[in-house]
Write an enzyme that holds these catalytic residues in place. Structure first.
Site, PDB file in Angstrom:
ATOM      1  N   SER A 126       0.833  -1.221   0.000  1.00 34.94           N
ATOM      2  CA  SER A 126       0.000   0.000   0.000  1.00 34.94           C
ATOM      3  C   SER A 126       0.859   1.259   0.000  1.00 34.94           C
ATOM      4  O   SER A 126       0.517   2.256  -0.634  1.00 34.94           O
ATOM      5  CB  SER A 126      -0.960  -0.001   1.191  1.00 34.94           C
ATOM      6  OG  SER A 126      -0.260   0.189   2.410  1.00 34.94           O
ATOM      7  N   ASN A 127       2.001   1.218   0.684  1.00 33.34           N
ATOM      8  CA  ASN A 127       2.904   2.382   0.637  1.00 33.34           C
ATOM      9  C   ASN A 127       3.526   2.526  -0.747  1.00 33.34           C
ATOM     10  O   ASN A 127       3.696   3.642  -1.242  1.00 33.34           O
ATOM     11  CB  ASN A 127       4.001   2.238   1.693  1.00 33.34           C
ATOM     12  CG  ASN A 127       3.549   2.762   3.044  1.00 33.34           C
ATOM     13  OD1 ASN A 127       3.387   3.960   3.232  1.00 33.34           O
ATOM     14  ND2 ASN A 127       3.325   1.857   3.978  1.00 33.34           N
ATOM     15  N   HIS A 135       8.729   3.489   8.880  1.00 32.26           N
ATOM     16  CA  HIS A 135       8.588   2.617  10.047  1.00 32.26           C
ATOM     17  C   HIS A 135       7.345   3.051  10.813  1.00 32.26           C
ATOM     18  O   HIS A 135       7.161   4.258  11.046  1.00 32.26           O
ATOM     19  CB  HIS A 135       9.848   2.724  10.925  1.00 32.26           C
ATOM     20  CG  HIS A 135       9.799   1.881  12.152  1.00 32.26           C
ATOM     21  ND1 HIS A 135      10.003   0.524  12.129  1.00 32.26           N
ATOM     22  CD2 HIS A 135       9.554   2.209  13.448  1.00 32.26           C
ATOM     23  CE1 HIS A 135       9.895   0.048  13.353  1.00 32.26           C
ATOM     24  NE2 HIS A 135       9.626   1.044  14.180  1.00 32.26           N
ATOM     25  N   GLU A 185      22.434   0.447  11.259  1.00 30.91           N
ATOM     26  CA  GLU A 185      21.708   0.093  12.505  1.00 30.91           C
ATOM     27  C   GLU A 185      20.209   0.104  12.203  1.00 30.91           C
ATOM     28  O   GLU A 185      19.704   1.024  11.571  1.00 30.91           O
ATOM     29  CB  GLU A 185      22.004   1.108  13.616  1.00 30.91           C
ATOM     30  CG  GLU A 185      23.483   1.232  13.987  1.00 30.91           C
ATOM     31  CD  GLU A 185      24.267   2.014  12.919  1.00 30.91           C
ATOM     32  OE1 GLU A 185      25.432   1.668  12.687  1.00 30.91           O
ATOM     33  OE2 GLU A 185      23.674   2.916  12.282  1.00 30.91           O
ATOM     34  N   LEU A 186      19.496  -0.887  12.692  1.00 31.40           N
ATOM     35  CA  LEU A 186      18.070  -1.048  12.398  1.00 31.40           C
ATOM     36  C   LEU A 186      17.250   0.149  12.893  1.00 31.40           C
ATOM     37  O   LEU A 186      17.317   0.521  14.070  1.00 31.40           O
ATOM     38  CB  LEU A 186      17.550  -2.326  13.067  1.00 31.40           C
ATOM     39  CG  LEU A 186      16.087  -2.686  12.749  1.00 31.40           C
ATOM     40  CD1 LEU A 186      15.921  -3.068  11.284  1.00 31.40           C
ATOM     41  CD2 LEU A 186      15.582  -3.795  13.664  1.00 31.40           C
ATOM     42  N   GLN A 211      -1.706   7.712   7.515  1.00 35.65           N
ATOM     43  CA  GLN A 211      -0.703   8.781   7.575  1.00 35.65           C
ATOM     44  C   GLN A 211       0.566   8.402   6.803  1.00 35.65           C
ATOM     45  O   GLN A 211       1.205   9.260   6.192  1.00 35.65           O
ATOM     46  CB  GLN A 211      -0.356   9.095   9.032  1.00 35.65           C
ATOM     47  CG  GLN A 211      -1.508   9.717   9.805  1.00 35.65           C
ATOM     48  CD  GLN A 211      -2.007  11.008   9.144  1.00 35.65           C
ATOM     49  OE1 GLN A 211      -1.210  11.894   8.799  1.00 35.65           O
ATOM     50  NE2 GLN A 211      -3.301  11.115   8.930  1.00 35.65           N
ATOM     51  N   GLU A 212       0.905   7.127   6.816  1.00 34.68           N
ATOM     52  CA  GLU A 212       2.077   6.676   6.043  1.00 34.68           C
ATOM     53  C   GLU A 212       1.910   7.036   4.562  1.00 34.68           C
ATOM     54  O   GLU A 212       2.856   7.482   3.896  1.00 34.68           O
ATOM     55  CB  GLU A 212       2.256   5.161   6.190  1.00 34.68           C
ATOM     56  CG  GLU A 212       2.608   4.719   7.604  1.00 34.68           C
ATOM     57  CD  GLU A 212       2.713   3.213   7.725  1.00 34.68           C
ATOM     58  OE1 GLU A 212       3.083   2.554   6.737  1.00 34.68           O
ATOM     59  OE2 GLU A 212       2.450   2.686   8.815  1.00 34.68           O
TER      60      GLU A 212
HETATM   61  C1  GRF Z   1       3.318  -0.662   7.079  1.00 34.68           C
HETATM   62  O1  GRF Z   1       2.777  -0.502   8.372  1.00 34.68           O
HETATM   63  C2  GRF Z   1       4.721  -0.091   7.063  1.00 34.68           C
HETATM   64  O2  GRF Z   1       4.907   0.922   8.025  1.00 34.68           O
HETATM   65  C3  GRF Z   1       5.576  -1.262   7.401  1.00 34.68           C
HETATM   66  O3  GRF Z   1       4.959  -2.334   6.683  1.00 34.68           O
HETATM   67  C4  GRF Z   1       3.521  -2.154   6.778  1.00 34.68           C
HETATM   68  C5  GRF Z   1       2.850  -2.644   5.516  1.00 34.68           C
HETATM   69  O4  GRF Z   1       3.127  -1.771   4.489  1.00 34.68           O
HETATM   70  N1  GRF Z   1       6.928  -1.018   7.020  1.00 34.68           N
HETATM   71  P1  GRF Z   1       2.547  -1.938   2.975  1.00 34.68           P
HETATM   72  O5  GRF Z   1       1.030  -1.919   3.051  1.00 34.68           O
HETATM   73  O6  GRF Z   1       3.037  -3.278   2.459  1.00 34.68           O
HETATM   74  O7  GRF Z   1       3.096  -0.764   2.263  1.00 34.68           O
END
Ligand code: GRF
Length: 197
Positions: free
Chosen positions: A14-15, A110, A144-145, A174-175
């Site tokens: 989704s991102n 994150h 570093e993670l 919000q992401e």
């Molecule tokens: C999201 O919460 C993101 O912050 C984390 O993975 C989750 C799923 O992301 N890194 P997406 O829907 O696959 O972009």
């Protein structure tokens, strides 16, 4: 010069969709590749539907040999020549060997307000701790993670009765706003952090 962006995913993407759909018009960047470590990642179908090249580098054959997996990643990247990499729901830890070759050109999102809650299960941990707000962070990736310089954050309230699922849903919205905003600014060479709302 248009910046070429590779996006790494492991799941629904989704991102990745938000990032790809934001790179239009006068945006200084365009997606050049969506890469997943999982052949069944739902995001690959969404990328293809948007005409973005895709690739799969399954991590499982490289079990126990991260450098070999990362060499396979870099071999694919050489074919697509990205200027920037966006990790977007990518669930593999990248070693210093890989990150060092891309430092300053690789971002991650994150689902917590770093430096709080590095690692996994961020929403459950925030609720467990009684936090009254949560959110997400876009940062530069360093060895570093979840430690790199912060490029953006967006905050949401924690509501009475929230579960990790209801909180994750609120943060994810919000992401999808924050990451495209940070990518556009970063692609323009501006590293000033963005704080939302
Ligand atoms: C999201 O919460 C993101 O912050 C984390 O993975 C989750 C799923 O992301 N890194 P997406 O829907 O696959 O972009």
């Amino acid at each position: 010069m248009t910046r070429r962006v590779a996006i790494f995913i492991s799941g629904g993407g989704s991102n990745m969709v938000s990032l790809v759909d934001s790179m239009t018009g006068d945006h200084p960047a365009r997606p050049c590749l969506v890469l997943s470590n999982a052949a069944d990642a739902g995001g690959l179908t969404k990328a293809r539907a948007r005409g973005v090249a895709t690739a799969v580098v399954d991590h499982r054959p490289f079990k126990g040999d991260r450098p070999a997996f990362e060499a396979a990643l870099n071999a694919v990247l050489r074919d697509h020549a990205p200027d920037l990499i966006c990790l977007a729901g990518f669930m593999r830890v990248l070693t210093e060997g890989f990150v060092g070759g891309w430092q300053g050109r690789i971002l991650n999102i994150h689902p917590s307000l770093l430096p709080k809650y590095r690692g996994l299960n961020t929403h459950a941990r925030a609720l467990e701790a009684g936090e009254r707000e949560a959110g997400c962070t876009v940062h530069e990736v360093t060895p570093e993670l979840d430690e790199g310089p912060i490029l953006g954050q967006s905050r949401v309230p924690v509501l009475d009765g929230d579960t990790p699922e209801t909180l994750a849903k609120r943060v994810l919205k919000q992401e999808h706003i924050l990451y495209p905003a940070v990518l556009r600014r970063f692609a323009e060479g501006d590293r000033r952090p963005i704080y939302l709302p």
